[in-house]
Design an enzyme around this catalytic site. Structure first.
Site, PDB file in Angstrom:
ATOM      1  CD  GLN A   1      -7.919  -0.693  -2.080  1.00  0.00           C
ATOM      2  OE1 GLN A   1      -8.987  -0.855  -3.731  1.00  0.00           O
ATOM      3  NE2 GLN A   1      -6.923  -1.514  -3.229  1.00  0.00           N
TER       4      GLN A   1
ATOM      5  NE  ARG B   1     -11.665  -5.910  -6.097  1.00  0.00           N
ATOM      6  CZ  ARG B   1     -10.062  -6.180  -5.343  1.00  0.00           C
ATOM      7  NH1 ARG B   1      -8.833  -5.861  -6.126  1.00  0.00           N
ATOM      8  NH2 ARG B   1      -9.842  -5.621  -4.204  1.00  0.00           N
TER       9      ARG B   1
ATOM     10  CE  LYS C   1     -11.047  -6.362   0.258  1.00  0.00           C
ATOM     11  NZ  LYS C   1     -10.430  -4.934   0.452  1.00  0.00           N
TER      12      LYS C   1
ATOM     13  CG  ASP D   1      -5.135  -6.732   2.177  1.00  0.00           C
ATOM     14  OD1 ASP D   1      -6.674  -7.478   1.810  1.00  0.00           O
ATOM     15  OD2 ASP D   1      -4.683  -5.873   1.916  1.00  0.00           O
TER      16      ASP D   1
ATOM     17  CB  SER E   1      -1.045   0.017   1.277  1.00  0.00           C
ATOM     18  OG  SER E   1      -1.575  -1.062   0.934  1.00  0.00           O
TER      19      SER E   1
ATOM     20  NE  ARG F   1      -3.598  -9.419   0.574  1.00  0.00           N
ATOM     21  CZ  ARG F   1      -2.086  -8.041   0.394  1.00  0.00           C
ATOM     22  NH1 ARG F   1      -0.918  -8.919   1.599  1.00  0.00           N
ATOM     23  NH2 ARG F   1      -1.763  -7.348   0.140  1.00  0.00           N
TER      24      ARG F   1
ATOM     25  CB  SER G   1     -12.758   1.504   1.162  1.00  0.00           C
ATOM     26  OG  SER G   1     -11.882   1.553   0.013  1.00  0.00           O
TER      27      SER G   1
ATOM     28  N   GLY H   1      -6.005  -3.466  -7.294  1.00  0.00           N
ATOM     29  CA  GLY H   1      -7.613  -2.101  -7.034  1.00  0.00           C
ATOM     30  C   GLY H   1      -6.974  -1.570  -6.436  1.00  0.00           C
TER      31      GLY H   1
ATOM     32  NE  ARG I   1      -2.680   4.695   0.244  1.00  0.00           N
ATOM     33  CZ  ARG I   1      -3.317   3.708   0.353  1.00  0.00           C
ATOM     34  NH1 ARG I   1      -2.636   2.918  -0.296  1.00  0.00           N
ATOM     35  NH2 ARG I   1      -4.358   3.308   0.312  1.00  0.00           N
TER      36      ARG I   1
HETATM   37  C1  S3P Z   1      -5.357  -1.181  -0.156  1.00  0.00           C
HETATM   38  C2  S3P Z   1      -6.482  -0.904   1.004  1.00  0.00           C
HETATM   39  C3  S3P Z   1      -7.551  -2.228   1.612  1.00  0.00           C
HETATM   40  C4  S3P Z   1      -6.787  -4.126   0.606  1.00  0.00           C
HETATM   41  C5  S3P Z   1      -5.820  -3.400  -0.021  1.00  0.00           C
HETATM   42  C6  S3P Z   1      -4.840  -2.145  -0.337  1.00  0.00           C
HETATM   43  C7  S3P Z   1      -4.451   0.093  -0.144  1.00  0.00           C
HETATM   44  O1  S3P Z   1      -8.523  -2.476   0.182  1.00  0.00           O
HETATM   45  O2  S3P Z   1      -7.516  -4.573   0.941  1.00  0.00           O
HETATM   46  O3  S3P Z   1      -5.279  -4.939  -0.388  1.00  0.00           O
HETATM   47  O4  S3P Z   1      -4.032  -0.233  -1.108  1.00  0.00           O
HETATM   48  O5  S3P Z   1      -5.239   1.590  -0.140  1.00  0.00           O
HETATM   49  P1  S3P Z   1     -10.514  -1.846   1.215  1.00  0.00           P
HETATM   50  O6  S3P Z   1      -9.267  -0.324   0.590  1.00  0.00           O
HETATM   51  O7  S3P Z   1     -10.848  -1.151  -0.232  1.00  0.00           O
HETATM   52  O8  S3P Z   1     -10.972  -2.570   2.061  1.00  0.00           O
END
Ligand code: S3P
Length: 430
Positions: A169, A123, A342, A315, A22, A388, A167, A95, A26
């Protein structure tokens, strides 16, 4: 198909893991808001990180990537330096790449289209399309609310948004759009998801305030300074080894220099609540806490997890199911329907694999209940193409009675390409 032999002696592991997935996404992506050359070290090594690099390159960013695959120099001239891509932006299986890019591209003055592999194209994307549209974005998804996403130029305005799902994301997509909007954007979280976006942007100089569950984003008035950044180890990758030690009597596992924010270490809290000894040592908290974790195997007992517990270990819930199979009593996970959205339907995948191992597990729409106490048997396991699931069930197979086979084990390379090599050496090294 890969054979997995049980590891019969106790593990005494001491290792580090690649950079957090993550945070790596970023650290790469936020360079679009900077001017100059940023250096990022200890990047995640998985295919998802390659997806973010590929998309940034498609948008015209110059990225020099080291041959060992874990550092990059990014040359940025700021948001206006991004250019109209010649083809669809390929987010692969990631994602995070797709959702964060959608927020970023919603405010750009050129057309773009975000696509990805079959899993990513199934998704849910409405969760970002709706808030971004309420900011004025023009995004066309498929009728089912899935990718490809076609984004057209639009003027964005700040919104006051209460998150319907926990979330990071979704939150991040809104923040990245908010930085390009007219007026300020407020995001209110009911359950706080990982905070990397807001914490990192604030540290890099954006005007982002965090007050409890409310984040306020001011539009970016000047470009940020280029940065040097070292990504901490990934607590989600480390969790596989922590779990392997926890289910192998007499074992220990120490992992050095991993990210340790409260919103990411729910799995280690659960492991401790189940009875393992978990020692956490925070060594540095300059942006978010990082440090070491040591896990020592003890008898495990079932627990119940729901609601507020879920985002902090979203996760790692497949691993919680595996721990439940090796624990006394029942382990129940509820209010975790997000798992169905997921890289695969993880509730289905967990139930399929534990049943194959002879474990009693009940499937709920929003979770599962595993009954421990019977030794899991080696079995034919399926990753369902999900990294995973591949790694969680490789761990389950390590402590099982008899050998297992894994269908589509390569899925692990999405976040942790080194995983199988380390696992193959475990029996010998420990
Ligand atoms: C992530 C947020 C999570 C996680 C994903 C990575 C991120 O998803 O499951 O593996 O990097 O922001 P969600 O925010 O959709 O729950």
């Amino acid at each position: 198909m890969r054979q997995i032999a049980p590891v019969t002696s106790p593990l005494n592991l001491s290792l580090s893991v690649p950079g957090d997935k993550s945070i790596s996404h970023r650290a790469l992506l936020f360079t679009v808001f900077t001017e100059g050359v940023s250096k990022i070290r200890h990047l995640g090594t998985g295919a998802d990180i390659q997806s973010t690099i590929r998309v940034l390159r498609q948008l015209g960013m110059k990225i020099d990537y080291s041959s060992d695959g874990n550092s990059a120099e990014i040359h940025s001239t700021g948001l206006d330096g991004l250019s109209h891509p010649d083809s669809d932006l390929d987010c692969g299986n990631s994602g995070t790449t797709m959702r964060l890019m959608a927020g970023l591209l919603a405010g750009r003055p050129f057309r773009s289209a975000l696509s990805g592999d079959e899993s990513l194209r199934s998704r849910p994307m409405k969760r970002i399309v709706e808030p971004l549209e309420s900011m004025g974005a023009s995004i066309k998804a498929r009728q089912e609310g899935t990718a490809p996403l076609e984004i057209s130029p639009a003027e964005l305005t700040g919104i006051d948004y209460t998150m319907p799902v926990a979330s990071a994301q979704v939150k991040s997509a809104i923040i990245l759009a908010g930085l390009q909007a007219d007026g300020k954007t407020l995001i209110r979280e009911q359950t706080i998801a990982r905070r990397h976006t807001e914490e990192m942007l604030r540290q890099f100089g954006a005007s982002t305030e965090i007050e409890g569950p409310v984040i306020t984003i001011e539009p970016l008035s000047d470009l940020l300074k280029a940065y040097d950044f070292v990504v901490p180890g990934d607590p989600s990758s480390a969790a596989f080894w922590a779990a392997a030690a926890a289910i192998s009597p007499g074992s220990t596992c120490t992992i050095e220099d991993i990210h340790l924010s409260t919103e990411r270490i729910g799995f280690y809290r659960a492991l401790s609540a189940m009875g393992a000894q978990v020692d956490i040592q925070i060594l540095n908290s300059s942006i978010e806490p990082r440090g070491n974790i040591k896990v020592t195997a003890r008898d495990l007992y079932g627990i119940t997890l729901d609601g507020e517990d879920v985002p902090g270990m979203i996760d790692e819930l497949p691993l919680v199911a595996v721990l439940g199979a090796y624990a006394h009593g029942t382990t129940t996970v509820l209010q975790a329907e997000e798992l169905r959205h997921k890289e695969c339907d993880r509730i289905r995948a967990i139930c399929h694999n534990l049943q194959a191992m002879g474990i009693d597990i009940t499937e709920y729409q929003d979770g599962f209940e595993v009954t421990g106490g019977i030794s899991p048997k080696g079995a034919k396991l399926d990753s369902f193409g999900d990294h995973r699931i591949a790694m969680a069930f490789a761990v389950a197979a390590m402590a099982a009675e008899g050998p297992s086979q894994m269908i589509n084990p390569e899925a692990a390379s999405i976040s942790y390409p080194e995983f199988w090599r380390i696992l193959d050496n475990l029996g010998q090294d420990s």
